[in-house]
Write an enzyme that holds these catalytic residues in place. Structure first.
Site, PDB file in Angstrom:
ATOM      1  CB  THR A 153      28.677  36.760  50.738  1.00  0.00           C
ATOM      2  OG1 THR A 153      29.319  38.095  50.418  1.00  0.00           O
ATOM      3  CG2 THR A 153      27.234  36.819  50.176  1.00  0.00           C
ATOM      4  CG  ASP A 160      40.703  39.204  49.214  1.00  0.00           C
ATOM      5  OD1 ASP A 160      41.261  40.269  48.386  1.00  0.00           O
ATOM      6  OD2 ASP A 160      40.403  39.531  50.542  1.00  0.00           O
ATOM      7  NE  ARG A 212      24.916  41.211  29.376  1.00  0.00           N
ATOM      8  CZ  ARG A 212      25.164  40.496  28.409  1.00  0.00           C
ATOM      9  NH1 ARG A 212      26.042  39.308  29.032  1.00  0.00           N
ATOM     10  NH2 ARG A 212      25.068  40.334  27.229  1.00  0.00           N
ATOM     11  N   GLY A 244      32.908  42.819  49.966  1.00  0.00           N
ATOM     12  CA  GLY A 244      33.543  43.914  49.078  1.00  0.00           C
ATOM     13  C   GLY A 244      33.395  43.669  47.730  1.00  0.00           C
ATOM     14  CG  MET A 288      43.254  45.235  48.797  1.00  0.00           C
ATOM     15  SD  MET A 288      41.609  45.718  48.219  1.00  0.00           S
ATOM     16  CE  MET A 288      41.245  47.485  49.229  1.00  0.00           C
ATOM     17  NE  ARG A 343      39.483  41.256  55.348  1.00  0.00           N
ATOM     18  CZ  ARG A 343      38.414  41.896  55.292  1.00  0.00           C
ATOM     19  NH1 ARG A 343      38.037  42.943  55.932  1.00  0.00           N
ATOM     20  NH2 ARG A 343      37.534  41.227  54.142  1.00  0.00           N
ATOM     21  CB  VAL A 397      18.978  39.269  35.437  1.00  0.00           C
ATOM     22  CG1 VAL A 397      17.534  39.654  34.885  1.00  0.00           C
ATOM     23  CG2 VAL A 397      19.304  39.809  36.793  1.00  0.00           C
TER      24      VAL A 397
END
Ligand code: F6P
Length: 323
Positions: free
Chosen positions: A108, A131, A24, A14, A173, A175, A27
């Site tokens: 992830t 979350d 940013r 998400g 939100m 979950r 990198v």
């Protein structure tokens, strides 16, 4: 001396406000240390499909204030297979990528753990999810913006709730966790907060809604992971024994969008930069988080295997303040 010469960066799961600010920082910190950077688009799906783009300091200009993720994101079912991960690893090695920085949440980091276990590709994680449910960091990037978005919305709902003397069941939100609900509920002065970590007390809710001395409008905040169907389900159950006018509002994905707060931007800058430096120092499979204002590296597996606990003092506080 670090052996790493080229890193890949991606966002996954998400999206969360502040992912671009983290990108940013990643990198620019890498380039500052003379490391080449490849952007992997659409999360793990992009790794499997070689959806790679070169990145430099100017490719991350004018994104610090933007929500979403310029690299796009996805939840990849193919990467959850051994074959998918083997394809991804082969593509990374064909690109000469020696390490990864992953911005995302539980899923992830689970993927990154498997990629390391099976293919020895080192990843440093940056916690990016609204979350705030990751072990190994006090906060996650996007959380601050999301709770502010939700509180702003509930302040508006209060006006109309009050005008009509209605009860509003507002679903936020989260979950599997009640971090958003708890902070939002306290900030918005909710009469009751339902979170998945604690069993709901229907009698307590009934009392809150019906005690005579109360003003007649009330706000109940519910984390989406509660009951079988979040706010809708609770409203339906309560209507069987509380006969008050009510409405249900599901805030939904509005909480994921928008320009990141200053706090999320600074946080993303610190963690993004810290993650690159950790990778260059030889860290193999950790998440860069912050605990008590210090950068802390937590083994990647712990971030999704261990559970971050809700602050019980906040639960007590919510109860005291809603008498
Ligand atoms: O993980 C972040 C999150 O926003 C959760 O709070 C929510 O349950 C989920 O993502 C929604 O995911 P999707 O956008 O895939 O429906």
């Amino acid at each position: 001396m670090s052996k790493i010469k080229k890193i890949g960066v991606f966002t996954s799961g998400g999206d969360a406000p502040g992912m671009n600010a983290a990108l940013r920082a990643i990198v620019r910190t890498a380039v500052y240390h003379n490391i080449e950077v490849v952007g992997i688009q659409h999360g793990y799906n992009g790794m499997i499909k070689s959806d790679f783009i070169p990145m430099g300091p100017r490719s991350v200009s004018n994104i610090i204030q933007r929500g979403g993720t310029i690299l796009k994101t996805a939840r990849s079912s193919e990467f959850m297979t051994r074959e998918g991960r083997a394809k991804a690893a082969a593509n990374l090695s064909a690109q000469g990528i020696d390490g990864l920085v992953a911005i995302g949440g539980n899923g992830t980091f689970q993927g990154a753990t498997l990629l390391y276990d099976e293919h020895m590709i080192p990843t440093v994680g940056v916690p990016g999810t609204i979350d705030n449910d990751l072990y190994g960091t006090d906060f996650t990037i996007g959380y601050d913006t999301a709770i502010n978005t939700a509180v702003e919305a509930i302040d508006k709902i209060r006006d109309t709730a009050d005008a009509h003397d209605r009860v509003f069941y507002v679903e936020v939100m989260g979950r599997d966790s009640g971090f958003i609900a708890l902070d939002v509920g306290i900030s918005a002065g909710a009469e009751y907060i339902a979170i998945p970590e604690l069993e709901a007390n229907f009698e307590a809710i009934r009392q809150k809604l019906t005690t005579g001395s109360r003003q007649r409008s009330s706000i109940i905040v519910i984390a989406e992971g509660c009951f079988n169907g979040g706010a809708m389900d609770l409203a339906r159950r309560m209507s069987e024994f509380v006969h008050l006018h009510y409405r249900v509002t599901v805030l939904g994905h509005i909480q994921r969008g928008g320009s990141p707060s200053a706090r999320d931007r600074v946080f993303a800058a610190k963690l993004g930069s810290g993650a690159v430096e950790a990778l260059l120092k030889g860290e193999l499979n950790v998440m860069a988080g912050e605990i008590n204002n210090s950068l802390v590296l937590t083994p990647m597996r712990d971030t999704w295997e261990k559970r971050k606990e809700i602050d019980s003092r906040l639960v007590d506080l919510a109860q005291i303040l809603s008498i």
